[in-house]
Design an enzyme around this catalytic site. Structure first.
Site, PDB file in Angstrom:
ATOM      1  N   ASP A   1       0.842  -1.194   0.000  1.00 30.93           N
ATOM      2  CA  ASP A   1       0.000   0.000   0.000  1.00 30.93           C
ATOM      3  C   ASP A   1       0.888   1.259   0.000  1.00 30.93           C
ATOM      4  O   ASP A   1       1.711   1.431   0.911  1.00 30.93           O
ATOM      5  CB  ASP A   1      -0.874  -0.043   1.258  1.00 30.93           C
ATOM      6  CG  ASP A   1      -1.985   0.981   1.235  1.00 30.93           C
ATOM      7  OD1 ASP A   1      -1.754   2.109   0.746  1.00 30.93           O
ATOM      8  OD2 ASP A   1      -3.084   0.658   1.710  1.00 30.93           O
ATOM      9  N   VAL A   2       0.700   2.128  -0.983  1.00 37.17           N
ATOM     10  CA  VAL A   2       1.561   3.317  -1.089  1.00 37.17           C
ATOM     11  C   VAL A   2       1.346   4.318   0.041  1.00 37.17           C
ATOM     12  O   VAL A   2       2.124   5.252   0.191  1.00 37.17           O
ATOM     13  CB  VAL A   2       1.394   4.057  -2.447  1.00 37.17           C
ATOM     14  CG1 VAL A   2       1.832   3.190  -3.607  1.00 37.17           C
ATOM     15  CG2 VAL A   2      -0.023   4.591  -2.628  1.00 37.17           C
TER      16      VAL A   2
ATOM     17  N   ASN B   1       1.881   6.889  -9.605  1.00 36.49           N
ATOM     18  CA  ASN B   1       0.686   6.834 -10.459  1.00 36.49           C
ATOM     19  C   ASN B   1      -0.537   6.277  -9.728  1.00 36.49           C
ATOM     20  O   ASN B   1      -1.665   6.498 -10.179  1.00 36.49           O
ATOM     21  CB  ASN B   1       1.022   5.974 -11.691  1.00 36.49           C
ATOM     22  CG  ASN B   1      -0.187   5.645 -12.525  1.00 36.49           C
ATOM     23  OD1 ASN B   1      -0.691   6.486 -13.255  1.00 36.49           O
ATOM     24  ND2 ASN B   1      -0.687   4.414 -12.397  1.00 36.49           N
TER      25      ASN B   1
ATOM     26  N   TYR C   1     -11.019  14.692  -5.166  1.00 39.80           N
ATOM     27  CA  TYR C   1     -10.121  14.232  -6.245  1.00 39.80           C
ATOM     28  C   TYR C   1      -9.392  15.425  -6.872  1.00 39.80           C
ATOM     29  O   TYR C   1      -8.167  15.403  -7.038  1.00 39.80           O
ATOM     30  CB  TYR C   1     -10.934  13.470  -7.293  1.00 39.80           C
ATOM     31  CG  TYR C   1     -10.094  12.884  -8.415  1.00 39.80           C
ATOM     32  CD1 TYR C   1      -9.401  11.697  -8.227  1.00 39.80           C
ATOM     33  CD2 TYR C   1      -9.999  13.515  -9.651  1.00 39.80           C
ATOM     34  CE1 TYR C   1      -8.615  11.152  -9.245  1.00 39.80           C
ATOM     35  CE2 TYR C   1      -9.224  12.979 -10.671  1.00 39.80           C
ATOM     36  CZ  TYR C   1      -8.542  11.797 -10.467  1.00 39.80           C
ATOM     37  OH  TYR C   1      -7.770  11.264 -11.477  1.00 39.80           O
TER      38      TYR C   1
ATOM     39  N   LYS D   1      -5.296  16.260  -6.847  1.00 41.26           N
ATOM     40  CA  LYS D   1      -4.483  16.376  -8.067  1.00 41.26           C
ATOM     41  C   LYS D   1      -3.860  17.769  -8.176  1.00 41.26           C
ATOM     42  O   LYS D   1      -2.730  17.914  -8.640  1.00 41.26           O
ATOM     43  CB  LYS D   1      -5.334  16.046  -9.302  1.00 41.26           C
ATOM     44  CG  LYS D   1      -5.793  14.577  -9.344  1.00 41.26           C
ATOM     45  CD  LYS D   1      -4.623  13.622  -9.389  1.00 41.26           C
ATOM     46  CE  LYS D   1      -5.037  12.169  -9.530  1.00 41.26           C
ATOM     47  NZ  LYS D   1      -3.897  11.247  -9.620  1.00 41.26           N
TER      48      LYS D   1
HETATM   49  N1  LIG Z   1      -8.127   7.077 -16.480  1.00 40.13           N
HETATM   50  C1  LIG Z   1      -8.093   8.371 -16.699  1.00 40.13           C
HETATM   51  O1  LIG Z   1      -8.711   8.892 -17.631  1.00 40.13           O
HETATM   52  C2  LIG Z   1      -7.254   9.246 -15.804  1.00 40.13           C
HETATM   53  C3  LIG Z   1      -7.202  10.610 -16.116  1.00 40.13           C
HETATM   54  C4  LIG Z   1      -6.415  11.442 -15.327  1.00 40.13           C
HETATM   55  C5  LIG Z   1      -5.683  10.915 -14.277  1.00 40.13           C
HETATM   56  N2  LIG Z   1      -5.768   9.582 -13.990  1.00 40.13           N
HETATM   57  C6  LIG Z   1      -4.940   9.097 -12.897  1.00 40.13           C
HETATM   58  O2  LIG Z   1      -4.162   8.021 -13.375  1.00 40.13           O
HETATM   59  C7  LIG Z   1      -3.809   7.164 -12.298  1.00 40.13           C
HETATM   60  C8  LIG Z   1      -4.170   5.741 -12.675  1.00 40.13           C
HETATM   61  O3  LIG Z   1      -5.568   5.712 -12.870  1.00 40.13           O
HETATM   62  P1  LIG Z   1      -6.307   4.513 -13.617  1.00 40.13           P
HETATM   63  O4  LIG Z   1      -7.346   5.160 -14.424  1.00 40.13           O
HETATM   64  O5  LIG Z   1      -5.323   3.614 -14.233  1.00 40.13           O
HETATM   65  O6  LIG Z   1      -6.996   3.839 -12.321  1.00 40.13           O
HETATM   66  P2  LIG Z   1      -7.278   2.296 -12.000  1.00 40.13           P
HETATM   67  O7  LIG Z   1      -7.518   1.582 -13.261  1.00 40.13           O
HETATM   68  O8  LIG Z   1      -8.316   2.294 -10.944  1.00 40.13           O
HETATM   69  O9  LIG Z   1      -5.871   1.777 -11.378  1.00 40.13           O
HETATM   70  C9  LIG Z   1      -5.415   2.272 -10.154  1.00 40.13           C
HETATM   71  C10 LIG Z   1      -4.212   1.475  -9.699  1.00 40.13           C
HETATM   72  O10 LIG Z   1      -3.748   2.021  -8.454  1.00 40.13           O
HETATM   73  C11 LIG Z   1      -3.612   0.972  -7.502  1.00 40.13           C
HETATM   74  N3  LIG Z   1      -3.850   1.482  -6.144  1.00 40.13           N
HETATM   75  C12 LIG Z   1      -4.963   2.077  -5.661  1.00 40.13           C
HETATM   76  N4  LIG Z   1      -4.813   2.376  -4.363  1.00 40.13           N
HETATM   77  C13 LIG Z   1      -3.550   1.972  -4.022  1.00 40.13           C
HETATM   78  C14 LIG Z   1      -2.806   1.992  -2.821  1.00 40.13           C
HETATM   79  N5  LIG Z   1      -3.308   2.504  -1.670  1.00 40.13           N
HETATM   80  N6  LIG Z   1      -1.546   1.474  -2.820  1.00 40.13           N
HETATM   81  C15 LIG Z   1      -1.023   0.941  -3.944  1.00 40.13           C
HETATM   82  N7  LIG Z   1      -1.683   0.901  -5.116  1.00 40.13           N
HETATM   83  C16 LIG Z   1      -2.938   1.408  -5.148  1.00 40.13           C
HETATM   84  C17 LIG Z   1      -4.667  -0.055  -7.924  1.00 40.13           C
HETATM   85  O11 LIG Z   1      -4.371  -1.358  -7.479  1.00 40.13           O
HETATM   86  P3  LIG Z   1      -4.904  -1.975  -6.075  1.00 40.13           P
HETATM   87  O12 LIG Z   1      -6.340  -1.533  -5.920  1.00 40.13           O
HETATM   88  O13 LIG Z   1      -4.712  -3.433  -6.243  1.00 40.13           O
HETATM   89  O14 LIG Z   1      -4.008  -1.395  -5.026  1.00 40.13           O
HETATM   90  C18 LIG Z   1      -4.514   0.019  -9.452  1.00 40.13           C
HETATM   91  O15 LIG Z   1      -3.422  -0.795  -9.849  1.00 40.13           O
HETATM   92  C19 LIG Z   1      -4.544   7.697 -11.082  1.00 40.13           C
HETATM   93  O16 LIG Z   1      -3.679   8.505 -10.329  1.00 40.13           O
HETATM   94  C20 LIG Z   1      -5.663   8.537 -11.687  1.00 40.13           C
HETATM   95  O17 LIG Z   1      -6.092   9.534 -10.809  1.00 40.13           O
HETATM   96  C21 LIG Z   1      -6.526   8.749 -14.733  1.00 40.13           C
END
Ligand SMILES: NC(=O)c1ccc[n+]([C@@H]2O[C@H](COP(=O)([O-])OP(=O)(O)OC[C@H]3O[C@@H](n4cnc5c(N)ncnc54)[C@H](OP(=O)(O)O)[C@@H]3O)[C@@H](O)[C@H]2O)c1
Length: 259
Positions: free
Chosen positions: A73-74, A100, A164, A168
């Site tokens: 957990d980060v 990330n 959120y 950010k």
């Molecule tokens: N998708 C978009 O359009 C978008 C746009 C702008 C920004 N973002 C940002 O991009 C990043 C990735 O988003 P995503 O869309 O890929 O989300 P996602 O599909 O929900 O993936 C999130 C990842 O973070 C891990 N995670 C969550 N809580 C954690 C914790 N406490 N410790 C360690 N790992 C943790 C999750 O794994 P576990 O649950 O197994 O820990 C998962 O691998 C995020 O920061 C999000 O805010 C996404």
């Protein structure tokens, strides 16, 4: 006559990350898994971090290059230190740490200002990045790179996403502060701010026709980002060609912030 500009013997290749040792948090799915593939395909060694070990192993199995699976957990200080130590021990050093991991547990709504929800989002998105950056900086040599995944919502919020968006926006402040603090150590700190990309986190938005239309309508290029649209920004910032870029936000949003 003025002096001609000095032309170097060679130029660093933008995005060249072969042999870099890279930590990617949130690498079990979504954008983090995408980044793992991009860096691994380019010849980097990647350490995959998230809480769910089976997800990380599934990603690692498909990567073409060396990887480490480090589940945890980060938000835990000790875990971040352990990741930095494990990578330095295994690969003899650490070049790039991509903070990330991020959550948006309630896609939209007033519950983003519930104290518990607020704390949870801040803890993962902001404190998790701070702890990771601190652990990484402790083992990095000059030339090290910290990259945070921000969001266009940190600059232009949408209704119902207060926690959120604040988390950010906070990442930008953190990156700029650390860029100053870590400059003497030769470590750069930057943010990539994605617009809208398909991932498990963004799926609820995409599957809602009204929201989907509003997002596309507010994007100059009138479409969601494709996976290949995003990874080059991270690879550029991780590469030697970006050695003079620090404290910057590189927005990759198809012009979402323009419309
Ligand atoms: N998708 C978009 O359009 C978008 C746009 C702008 C920004 N973002 C940002 O991009 C990043 C990735 O988003 P995503 O869309 O890929 O989300 P996602 O599909 O929900 O993936 C999130 C990842 O973070 C891990 N995670 C969550 N809580 C954690 C914790 N406490 N410790 C360690 N790992 C943790 C999750 O794994 P576990 O649950 O197994 O820990 C998962 O691998 C995020 O920061 C999000 O805010 C996404």
């Amino acid at each position: 006559m003025s002096e001609p500009i000095q032309i170097p013997d060679s130029f660093a290749v933008p995005g060249e990350v072969a042999a870099k040792r890279v930590v990617i948090t949130g690498a079990g799915r979504g954008l983090g898994a995408l980044l793992a593939h991009a860096f691994s395909s380019a010849g980097a060694s990647v350490a995959l971090v998230a809480r769910t070990e089976r997800d990380l192993k599934a990603v690692a199995e498909l990567l073409p290059g060396p990887s480490l699976v480090l589940a945890g957990d980060v938000t835990h200080e000790d875990f971040n230190e352990a990741v930095a130590d494990a990578v330095a021990r295994e690969w003899g050093g650490l070049d790039v740490w991509i903070c990330n991991a991020g959550i948006s547990p309630i896609v939209a709504g007033p519950r983003q200002t519930d104290a518990a929800v607020w704390r949870q989002i801040m803890e993962v998105n902001l404190t998790g990045a701070f702890l990771g950056a601190r652990a990484a900086a402790g083992v990095m040599s000059p030339g090290g790179r910290l990259i945070f995944t921000g969001s266009v919502l940190g600059e232009r919020p949408r209704k119902g996403l207060a926690a959120y968006s604040a988390s950010k926006a906070g990442l930008t402040g953190l990156a700029k502060s650390l860029a100053l603090d870590l400059a003497p150590a030769g470590i750069t700190v930057n943010v990539v701010a994605p617009g809208w990309f398909d991932s498990p986190l963004a799926r609820d938005w995409r599957s809602n026709p009204k929201l989907e239309a509003s997002i596309v309508g507010h994007t100059a290029l009138a479409r969601w980002g494709a996976p290949g649209d995003l990874t080059g920004a991270y690879q550029f910032l991780a590469s030697d060609a970006a050695g003079y870029v620090t404290g910057s936000v590189l927005t990759v949003d198809g012009g979402y912030l323009l419309v």
